[in-house]
Structures are given as C-alpha cells and as structure tokens.
Design a protein around this motif. Structure first.
Motif, PDB file in Angstrom:
ATOM      1  N   SER A 580      30.395 -40.344 -29.926  1.00  0.00           N
ATOM      2  CA  SER A 580      31.399 -40.714 -30.918  1.00  0.00           C
ATOM      3  C   SER A 580      30.745 -41.163 -32.223  1.00  0.00           C
ATOM      4  CB  SER A 580      32.282 -41.842 -30.363  1.00  0.00           C
ATOM      5  OG  SER A 580      33.233 -42.242 -31.320  1.00  0.00           O
ATOM      6  N   SER A 624      37.155 -34.252 -33.313  1.00  0.00           N
ATOM      7  CA  SER A 624      37.597 -35.485 -32.674  1.00  0.00           C
ATOM      8  C   SER A 624      36.385 -36.367 -32.446  1.00  0.00           C
ATOM      9  CB  SER A 624      38.268 -35.181 -31.334  1.00  0.00           C
ATOM     10  OG  SER A 624      38.474 -36.381 -30.608  1.00  0.00           O
ATOM     11  N   GLU A 626      36.253 -38.597 -30.304  1.00  0.00           N
ATOM     12  CA  GLU A 626      36.206 -38.949 -28.892  1.00  0.00           C
ATOM     13  C   GLU A 626      35.278 -37.963 -28.210  1.00  0.00           C
ATOM     14  OE1 GLU A 626      37.538 -41.561 -27.415  1.00  0.00           O
ATOM     15  OE2 GLU A 626      38.244 -42.189 -29.391  1.00  0.00           O
TER      16      GLU A 626
END
Length: 655
Positions: A580, A624, A626
C-alpha cells in the motif's frame, strides 16, 4: 577488440631496459579523475578495455586487468587473448597485490608512474609487496607514453575557460576561499593543496571542457592563509574576462591588485611551489587529500603533510540555495527533453520504423541540446536493447548496436550538463509485450527504489547503512546487482562526486562521509540477466529535512526529495507485488511529474509528450492502494534488513 600483441611487446622491451619485472597501468590521470581525457587513456591504449574503472598489470609473460562488476561483461568482450580478466570481488579472484606477489620473486621490481596512483593505493601496494621483498619503483618517464606513437595519441586538451557567474554558482569565489581558509585553520594546517579538477573548478567558479562530459580543466591550486594560487596548463587560457573574474593581471600577477586576488602560474610549477611552502614560508602543515597522487605526497616532507579528505569535498557536495533551485529547474527541462523523445520513439517503434541504439541516443542528444542552458551531455549515453542492457556501463558501437523493437527491453541511462546543474536519469522500457520475468525484475527494482525513497533516518547515518533497503525486494527473490545504489552528483560538474554514496562496499570508500541535508545523490537499483535484458531505474534525489512526529535525541531527521521527474512504465509493473505504501508513493510521484513537467509540456504545445506523461499519470491514479499481495512478505523482509543494518551500525560504533 583491439589487438594488443605489438603494444605489449614494445612495453616489455622498455620494462626490461628499465629493470622492471612488472608494470602497473592505472586508469587515472595526474588528478585521479574518474573519467580521463583521450590523451590520458593509457590503460585503454595498452589493454583495449574502455571501461571507466580498472587497473592493468603486465609482467614479462602475463597481462591481467582488474575491474568491478559494472564491467565484467564488457571486459570479456573487449580484452583480447593476451589478457586475463580479473573480476574484482568475486570468489577466488586474487587482488592485484596478491597476484603480483604470486607471479614475481624476491628482489623483483614493479614500476608505476607515481603521478597516476593515489597515495593510499601506492602505500598499500608498497606495504604488501615488501612482505615478499618486491619493490615499488617510481617510473618518472611513463613507459606507456614512450610506446604510444605521437601520430596516434590524441593531443592534450586545451578548452577555453568559462566564468560561472553568481546567477548559477550562488557564492563568489572569494567567499568560497574564506570558507576553505576557516577549514584550514580548524584542521590545524596552514595551506591546502587542491588536486581534484572538479574541486578547482568549483572553488574558482570556472568551467571548461578538458575531459569529455566533465566541465573541468587541468589545474592545481594552493590556498594558504596569505595567498591564492591557480596553476594552469597553458597560461594563454587567462583571457581578459577570466583575469577580471579572478582580480588578477593579464600576466597572472597580483601586483597592484586590491582585495582578494588569484595568482595564475604555470601548471608545471605547482609541485615545486608546494615543496617551497615549508622552507620559504612559515607553513609547518600542508593539507593534502588522500585522493592526491603519490607524486604530490612525496614532493613534501612526510612530517609536513596532513593527509585527510579535502574540505572542499563536503563544501561542494552540500548545495547552496541557488544551486538547489538550479538543480530542480534543469531536471524539469531535462525531463521535458527525455519525455518528448520517448513519446516520439515509442510511437515510431510501434509503427515499425527502424531505430537502433546509436540513432536513439543521437536523437535524444538533439532534444537535450535544444534546452535552455544546455552545455552537452554529462556522460556517454547508455542505450542498450535486449542483452546489451545487461552490460551495466554499455556503450553502443557500430559493431555492437542492436535494433530497438517491440520484442525486447530497452535500457536508457542518460544525462545532460546545464549551466544551472547536472542530470543523470535511467528508465527502462518495453514497447511490446514483456515476459513475466521481465515484469517481475522491473517491479522488484521499482520496489527497491520506492523503499529507499521512503526511508527516514537521523543525521549522522551513512549511505552504506541504508543500501540494503533498496536491495531487499531483489534479495528476497534471489537477485542482486553488482553496483552501488547511489552516487553524489555535482552542479554543472562531475556526474559522480563524493563524499557520500549509497553502497555496501565500505572498504572501497574509506573517506565516505555521512548523508548531509542538501546533498544530491542518485537512487538507482537494478537487475541484469546476462544475455537477455537489464533493468535500472535511476532517479536523482536531494537529502532534505523529514517531518517526523518526534525528534528522539534532539536530532534532525532526514529523507529524500525526488528531483528527477520522469514516470515509470505501467506495462512493466506487476502492481500485485506492491504494498500500500509503495502504491501510494507511485501515485504521488506520477502526480508530481504531471504537475511540474506536464504543465510546461502543455504550455509549450508538446502535445504528444503531454499525452505520454498524462497516460502514465491516469494509469497510476486508477490504482487501488489496497495491496493484493500478502502484506507481511515484503515488509517483514524489509524490517529484518533494517534491523540488521542498525545492528551493524551499532557494532561498528562499539568497536
């Protein structure tokens, strides 16, 4: 490949006459420059090997050349059958002194030109060879010079001097001299002998072009508490503009001058003048850099010499306000040139137009030369397609060049010299469909680069203490690279400068200094699959103050600010491997590239280039943060490496 047979025959004949059983040919010139002028390429002449690092040793029956991991492949390609390639640092490979001791006998003599070997190197050889009663001999005539035909040898360089005004230097030379004098007094000496060419150029705010890609000129300087002397090769370079800049007369005399004045004297007088310092003046200690030649050191009494890192090294490396702004600005213009070129190249290659490594590097040079304040390249462009990209310091030639196609990786390492700074950037590309291994290699190199970019450290930490962070994503896959992770970079000076670096080999940098705020270095991990491809991602970064919540020990904490602003390649990134934090950094970096470079491209109507950078920005913003990878795999490995680095630092401090 050069046939060196006759050259070795000629050299051995002269060795026999001089009474040498071995002869050492270093790479360096009399100023221990990393890169030398064609006139000083003695090691290249005798061996045929053109890499920037290496040392040759010739005996009456053998010839061997040592070089580092950057040049193993190149050495194998360029050395003919007369030579043994010694891969320094590899298991089972003897050091130069070990090999000499093994092949020579007691009482034998080893000749070497003392102007071409640093003090510490000479003393190390002398000490080790003496154990077997093998003697080091000063060769005052240079046997390579004797066999190198005048008609074949390039002339001595004599480029005009350029005055670098305060718009670009940010500090006058008289102020710099006063800074140096303060260091001289603090070091309990009375004079400093300046031998490094980039230090001379920096001190006097002068530039030239005596060495390709390096804006320097051949000179020495002596700064004591009363006089300032500059020793020039060819006094005719003292034009009226340069004389006025140095506040000296047209003949180099300070007679009648008021204020700070530089005496300009003949180059050949420097060593004898330094020797006179101890007998004619009250000088009892002369500061000499350990990077100076043994000839410099031996020209004064040993009791008078204080051998320590030149104070100019750190003064030059820590950039002032004007230099910092200049470096930022020239990197933006340089990024514009590189991005505009890459947008054109990618489009053209995909359209099936013919490009090769040389035509690409020549075209890129034209884009750079069109930029404001450009003074040429900062080094020979490394333009390597496919397996040539695996040669770390590859130089494309007509007999080695490959086509750039949609089927292979393409590594491009390039840089420019500008009046307001120096650039050095590497990006790796694939204009087709990369293999899974190529993508993983690129991604892991990128992960290492990002991890290093994110690190925060307390002042006093050395680059060697954080090098492992960049290697960790590669190590966890059983990969590594045979070069340092980062080098210092000058401001319209040498593309490589000390005294800080990021690398593991502590023994190779005995005079390394800690990372200081406002230093500029490279962040350049890589991976090279011999015979297939190479990946390197190099970004220039500046050491800056970190915004930390706490300040344990009342210390300043430091981190990096990215200065190079060229996006990374989406087609080569396996985003599922990134954490991340890494994904967030990548998104922020691509936004920075678009904001600072994209805006200028758009204003200049460089529409294709703007579309190129915008495409990479849009891709990154769609990521993303994540992570899809198991978060513990990379972070745990990185934490282990960091803990190991801290342990090593603690042990070093303890002992």
């Amino acid at each position: 490949m050069t046939n060196t047979t006759q050259r070795l025959i000629d050299l051995r004949a002269n060795m026999s006459t001089a009474g040498y059983q071995a002869y050492i040919v270093p790479t360096e010139d009399a100023h221990q420059s990393e890169y030398v002028s064609p006139h000083d390429e003695r090691r290249v002449y005798i061996s045929g090997f053109t890499g920037s690092a290496g040392i040759a040793v010739i005996t009456d029956s053998k010839a061997a050349l040592w070089t580092d991991g950057r040049y193993f492949l190149q050495g194998g390609q360029q050395l003919d059958c007369n030579w043994i390639l010694m891969k320094s640092g590899e298991k089972g490979v003897p050091t130069t002194s070990e090999w000499i001791r093994a092949v020579l006998s007691s009482g034998n003599k080893v000749g070497v030109d003392p102007t071409l070997m640093p003090i510490s190197t000479w003393q190390s050889y002398e000490s080790k060879l003496k154990e077997d009663n093998i003697l080091m001999e000063k060769d005052g005539n240079n046997l390579i010079d004797q066999i190198w035909p005048f008609s074949e040898r390039p002339p001595e360089p004599n480029s005009p001097l350029l005055v670098l005004n305060m718009t670009f230097s940010g500090r006058s030379w008289p102020d710099k001299v006063e800074d140096v004098r303060k260091k001289i007094i603090e070091g309990k000496t009375q004079a400093l002998f300046v031998t490094a060419l980039d230090e001379v150029a920096w001190l006097f705010n002068l530039r030239a072009a005596d060495i390709d890609y390096n804006p320097v000129f051949f000179a020495y300087a002596i700064v004591d508490l009363a006089r300032i002397r500059l020793y020039l090769k060819n006094i005719t370079r003292l034009t009226s503009e340069v004389a006025q800049h140095l506040n000296t007369g047209s003949n180099g005399s300070c007679s009648g001058s008021t204020g700070a004045c530089v005496e300009v004297l003949p180059y050949t007088q420097a060593l004898s003048d330094m020797a006179l310092e101890q007998s004619v003046t009250n000088v009892t200690k002369i500061w000499i850099s350990p990077h100076s030649s043994y000839a410099v050191y031996s020209s004064v009494n040993e009791s008078v010499a204080t051998v320590d890192s030149s104070p100019i090294l750190l003064l030059k490396a820590v950039k002032n306000d004007v230099e910092r702004e200049g470096m930022r600005e020239c990197h933006i213009r340089d990024a514009m040139a590189l991005i505009e070129f890459m947008a054109m190249l990618e489009k053209s290659v995909k359209a099936g137009n013919p490009w090769d490594e040389i035509s690409a590097s020549d075209s890129l040079e034209s884009y750079r030369r069109a930029q404001l304040y450009n003074k040429g390249l900062s080094f020979e462009t490394i333009s390597g397609a496919g397996p040539n990209g695996a040669v770390i310091h590859y130089a494309a030639r007509e007999n080695t060049k490959r086509n750039i196609t949609t089927n292979e990786m393409y590594l491009l390492d390039s840089g420019g010299q500008y009046l307001d700074g120096t650039t050095d950037v590497t990006r790796t590309f694939h204009f087709g469909t990369p293999t899974d291994m190529e993508k993983e290699a690129y991604t892991r190199v990128l992960m290492g680069s990002i991890d290093l970019a994110l690190v925060v450290w307390p002042e006093g930490v050395y680059g060697r203490d954080i090098d492992a962070i960049a290697r960790s994503p590669l190590w966890s896959n059983g990969w590594d690279y045979r070069h340092g992770t980062g080098h210092g970079i000058g401001a319209f000076l040498s593309v490589h400068e000390g005294p800080a670096q990021v690398g593991m080999a502590r023994g190779r940098y005995p005079f390394e200094q800690a990372l200081h705020k406002d230093m500029f270095l490279s962040n350049e991990p890589g991976y090279y699959e011999d015979g297939k491809f190479g990946v390197r991602l190099e970004t220039i970064v500046m050491v800056t103050k970190a915004n930390t919540k706490y300040k344990f020990g009342n210390k300043t904490y430091l981190t990096w600010e990215p200065i190079t602003l060229v996006p990374f390649e989406p087609t080569l990134i396996k985003t599922e491997l990134l954490t991340s934090k890494q994904l967030t950094w990548l998104k922020n970096y691509h936004k920075l590239c678009l904001d600072r470079v994209g805006g200028r491209l758009k204003s200049a109507n460089r529409n294709d280039a703007y579309a190129w950078i915008e495409t990479r920005y849009n891709w990154s913003q769609g990521l993303s943060t994540e992570p899809t990878a198991k978060p513990c795999s990379t972070s745990t490995g990185t934490r282990s490496i960091i803990n190991l680095s801290i342990l090593v630092v603690c042990l070093m401090s303890y002992f």
